[in-house]
Design a protein around this motif. Structure first.
Motif, PDB file in Angstrom:
ATOM      1  N   TYR A   1      -0.206   6.371  12.515  1.00  0.00           N
ATOM      2  CA  TYR A   1       0.654   7.550  12.667  1.00  0.00           C
ATOM      3  C   TYR A   1       0.083   8.800  12.004  1.00  0.00           C
ATOM      4  O   TYR A   1      -0.072   9.817  12.651  1.00  0.00           O
ATOM      5  CB  TYR A   1       2.091   7.309  12.160  1.00  0.00           C
ATOM      6  N   VAL A   2      -0.212   8.753  10.715  1.00  0.00           N
ATOM      7  CA  VAL A   2      -0.632   9.946   9.980  1.00  0.00           C
ATOM      8  C   VAL A   2      -2.128   9.976   9.670  1.00  0.00           C
ATOM      9  O   VAL A   2      -2.641  10.974   9.184  1.00  0.00           O
ATOM     10  CB  VAL A   2       0.175  10.112   8.671  1.00  0.00           C
ATOM     11  N   GLY A   3      -2.824   8.907   9.978  1.00  0.00           N
ATOM     12  CA  GLY A   3      -4.260   8.849   9.716  1.00  0.00           C
ATOM     13  C   GLY A   3      -5.040   9.894  10.487  1.00  0.00           C
ATOM     14  O   GLY A   3      -6.037  10.421   9.993  1.00  0.00           O
ATOM     15  N   GLY A   4      -4.587  10.220  11.678  1.00  0.00           N
ATOM     16  CA  GLY A   4      -5.244  11.245  12.485  1.00  0.00           C
ATOM     17  C   GLY A   4      -5.148  12.630  11.884  1.00  0.00           C
ATOM     18  O   GLY A   4      -5.920  13.525  12.232  1.00  0.00           O
ATOM     19  N   ARG A   5      -4.208  12.810  10.959  1.00  0.00           N
ATOM     20  CA  ARG A   5      -4.070  14.095  10.252  1.00  0.00           C
ATOM     21  C   ARG A   5      -4.778  14.068   8.901  1.00  0.00           C
ATOM     22  O   ARG A   5      -4.586  14.952   8.069  1.00  0.00           O
ATOM     23  CB  ARG A   5      -2.590  14.420  10.059  1.00  0.00           C
ATOM     24  N   GLY A   6      -5.574  13.013   8.680  1.00  0.00           N
ATOM     25  CA  GLY A   6      -6.359  12.946   7.449  1.00  0.00           C
ATOM     26  C   GLY A   6      -5.697  12.232   6.292  1.00  0.00           C
ATOM     27  O   GLY A   6      -6.269  12.157   5.201  1.00  0.00           O
ATOM     28  N   TRP A   7      -4.493  11.705   6.496  1.00  0.00           N
ATOM     29  CA  TRP A   7      -3.837  10.995   5.406  1.00  0.00           C
ATOM     30  C   TRP A   7      -4.627   9.747   5.036  1.00  0.00           C
ATOM     31  O   TRP A   7      -5.318   9.163   5.864  1.00  0.00           O
ATOM     32  CB  TRP A   7      -2.403  10.637   5.788  1.00  0.00           C
ATOM     33  N   LEU A   8      -4.484   9.333   3.787  1.00  0.00           N
ATOM     34  CA  LEU A   8      -5.217   8.208   3.231  1.00  0.00           C
ATOM     35  C   LEU A   8      -4.265   7.048   2.971  1.00  0.00           C
ATOM     36  O   LEU A   8      -3.160   7.247   2.461  1.00  0.00           O
ATOM     37  CB  LEU A   8      -5.870   8.639   1.909  1.00  0.00           C
ATOM     38  N   GLY A   9      -4.702   5.838   3.294  1.00  0.00           N
ATOM     39  CA  GLY A   9      -3.972   4.641   2.920  1.00  0.00           C
ATOM     40  C   GLY A   9      -4.652   4.009   1.721  1.00  0.00           C
ATOM     41  O   GLY A   9      -5.882   3.908   1.675  1.00  0.00           O
ATOM     42  N   VAL A  10      -3.845   3.597   0.745  1.00  0.00           N
ATOM     43  CA  VAL A  10      -4.371   3.028  -0.501  1.00  0.00           C
ATOM     44  C   VAL A  10      -3.685   1.683  -0.745  1.00  0.00           C
ATOM     45  O   VAL A  10      -2.461   1.625  -0.867  1.00  0.00           O
ATOM     46  CB  VAL A  10      -4.112   3.969  -1.699  1.00  0.00           C
ATOM     47  N   TYR A  11      -4.466   0.614  -0.791  1.00  0.00           N
ATOM     48  CA  TYR A  11      -3.912  -0.704  -1.075  1.00  0.00           C
ATOM     49  C   TYR A  11      -3.547  -0.829  -2.553  1.00  0.00           C
ATOM     50  O   TYR A  11      -4.300  -0.408  -3.430  1.00  0.00           O
ATOM     51  CB  TYR A  11      -4.915  -1.799  -0.716  1.00  0.00           C
ATOM     52  N   LEU A  12      -2.372  -1.444  -2.797  1.00  0.00           N
ATOM     53  CA  LEU A  12      -1.927  -1.699  -4.164  1.00  0.00           C
ATOM     54  C   LEU A  12      -1.967  -3.187  -4.505  1.00  0.00           C
ATOM     55  O   LEU A  12      -1.600  -3.572  -5.608  1.00  0.00           O
ATOM     56  CB  LEU A  12      -0.504  -1.173  -4.369  1.00  0.00           C
ATOM     57  N   ASP A  13      -2.398  -4.008  -3.551  1.00  0.00           N
ATOM     58  CA  ASP A  13      -2.445  -5.441  -3.785  1.00  0.00           C
ATOM     59  C   ASP A  13      -3.875  -5.931  -4.051  1.00  0.00           C
ATOM     60  O   ASP A  13      -4.208  -7.083  -3.820  1.00  0.00           O
ATOM     61  CB  ASP A  13      -1.818  -6.206  -2.619  1.00  0.00           C
ATOM     62  N   VAL A  14      -4.699  -5.019  -4.538  1.00  0.00           N
ATOM     63  CA  VAL A  14      -6.068  -5.316  -4.951  1.00  0.00           C
ATOM     64  C   VAL A  14      -6.187  -4.870  -6.410  1.00  0.00           C
ATOM     65  O   VAL A  14      -5.219  -4.391  -6.994  1.00  0.00           O
ATOM     66  CB  VAL A  14      -7.098  -4.558  -4.064  1.00  0.00           C
TER      67      VAL A  14
ATOM     68  N   ALA B   1       0.849  -1.192   0.000  1.00  0.00           N
ATOM     69  CA  ALA B   1       0.000   0.000   0.000  1.00  0.00           C
ATOM     70  C   ALA B   1       0.880   1.235   0.000  1.00  0.00           C
ATOM     71  O   ALA B   1       2.105   1.156   0.105  1.00  0.00           O
ATOM     72  CB  ALA B   1      -0.887  -0.004   1.250  1.00  0.00           C
ATOM     73  N   PHE B   2       0.230   2.383  -0.122  1.00  0.00           N
ATOM     74  CA  PHE B   2       0.929   3.640   0.119  1.00  0.00           C
ATOM     75  C   PHE B   2       0.051   4.522   0.975  1.00  0.00           C
ATOM     76  O   PHE B   2      -1.159   4.331   1.070  1.00  0.00           O
ATOM     77  CB  PHE B   2       1.358   4.332  -1.180  1.00  0.00           C
ATOM     78  N   TRP B   3       0.694   5.473   1.635  1.00  0.00           N
ATOM     79  CA  TRP B   3       0.017   6.488   2.432  1.00  0.00           C
ATOM     80  C   TRP B   3       0.231   7.806   1.725  1.00  0.00           C
ATOM     81  O   TRP B   3       1.300   8.054   1.152  1.00  0.00           O
ATOM     82  CB  TRP B   3       0.632   6.607   3.816  1.00  0.00           C
ATOM     83  N   CYS B   4      -0.765   8.684   1.770  1.00  0.00           N
ATOM     84  CA  CYS B   4      -0.594   9.979   1.125  1.00  0.00           C
ATOM     85  C   CYS B   4      -1.427  11.050   1.821  1.00  0.00           C
ATOM     86  O   CYS B   4      -2.425  10.757   2.480  1.00  0.00           O
ATOM     87  CB  CYS B   4      -0.966   9.908  -0.353  1.00  0.00           C
ATOM     88  N   ALA B   5      -0.988  12.281   1.647  1.00  0.00           N
ATOM     89  CA  ALA B   5      -1.779  13.412   2.119  1.00  0.00           C
ATOM     90  C   ALA B   5      -3.104  13.394   1.357  1.00  0.00           C
ATOM     91  O   ALA B   5      -3.176  12.895   0.231  1.00  0.00           O
ATOM     92  CB  ALA B   5      -1.023  14.719   1.851  1.00  0.00           C
ATOM     93  N   ALA B   6      -4.142  13.916   1.988  1.00  0.00           N
ATOM     94  CA  ALA B   6      -5.457  13.940   1.337  1.00  0.00           C
ATOM     95  C   ALA B   6      -6.208  15.194   1.769  1.00  0.00           C
ATOM     96  O   ALA B   6      -6.034  15.666   2.894  1.00  0.00           O
ATOM     97  CB  ALA B   6      -6.263  12.699   1.689  1.00  0.00           C
ATOM     98  N   PRO B   7      -7.038  15.733   0.888  1.00  0.00           N
ATOM     99  CA  PRO B   7      -7.861  16.876   1.263  1.00  0.00           C
ATOM    100  C   PRO B   7      -8.792  16.517   2.422  1.00  0.00           C
ATOM    101  O   PRO B   7      -9.123  15.341   2.613  1.00  0.00           O
ATOM    102  CB  PRO B   7      -8.661  17.180  -0.009  1.00  0.00           C
ATOM    103  N   PRO B   8      -9.236  17.509   3.176  1.00  0.00           N
ATOM    104  CA  PRO B   8     -10.121  17.255   4.318  1.00  0.00           C
ATOM    105  C   PRO B   8     -11.353  16.438   3.912  1.00  0.00           C
ATOM    106  O   PRO B   8     -11.993  16.702   2.903  1.00  0.00           O
ATOM    107  CB  PRO B   8     -10.521  18.659   4.784  1.00  0.00           C
TER     108      PRO B   8
END
Length: 114
Positions: free
Chosen positions: A73-86, A47-54
């Protein structure tokens, strides 16, 4: 081309992006981190994590939890996790990465991204 290679190409196509290893994984910066590969927990998920709009993280995770998640760690700041194994929609990934870039990049660079 692997998913990591494709993600790298998407990130590096944006203005003034650099790649460095951070926390043992490829990470992409435009002054600050905007996308980070998330394989270091070795949970057999790519997966990857990335900044995301509110609000985007909550919306996507609620709608498709098999594809998106709230990263540690960064999910509380609104970051998004995106799976790449789907099943990956690379058109959507390009949009998600561009949004992450827009969240972090200086305004003069954001203006260069359609």
């Amino acid at each position: 081309m692997t998913e990591v290679d494709r993600l790298r190409a998407v990130c590096l196509a944006l203005p003034e992006v650099t790649e460095k290893v951070s926390h043992g994984e490829p990470t992409w910066f435009v002054r600050r981190t905007f996308v980070s590969l998330a394989d270091h927990h070795h949970d057999d998920r790519l997966a990857f994590w990335c900044a995301a709009p509110p609000g985007v993280q909550e919306e996507l995770v609620a709608a498709e939890p098999e594809r998106f998640f709230r990263p540690p760690y960064v999910g509380g700041r609104g970051w998004l996790g995106v799976y790449l194994d789907v099943e990956v929609d690379w058109t959507e990934i390009v949009e998600i990465v561009a949004d992450a870039y827009r969240c972090v990049a200086p305004k003069k660079l954001v203006a260069l991204v359609p």
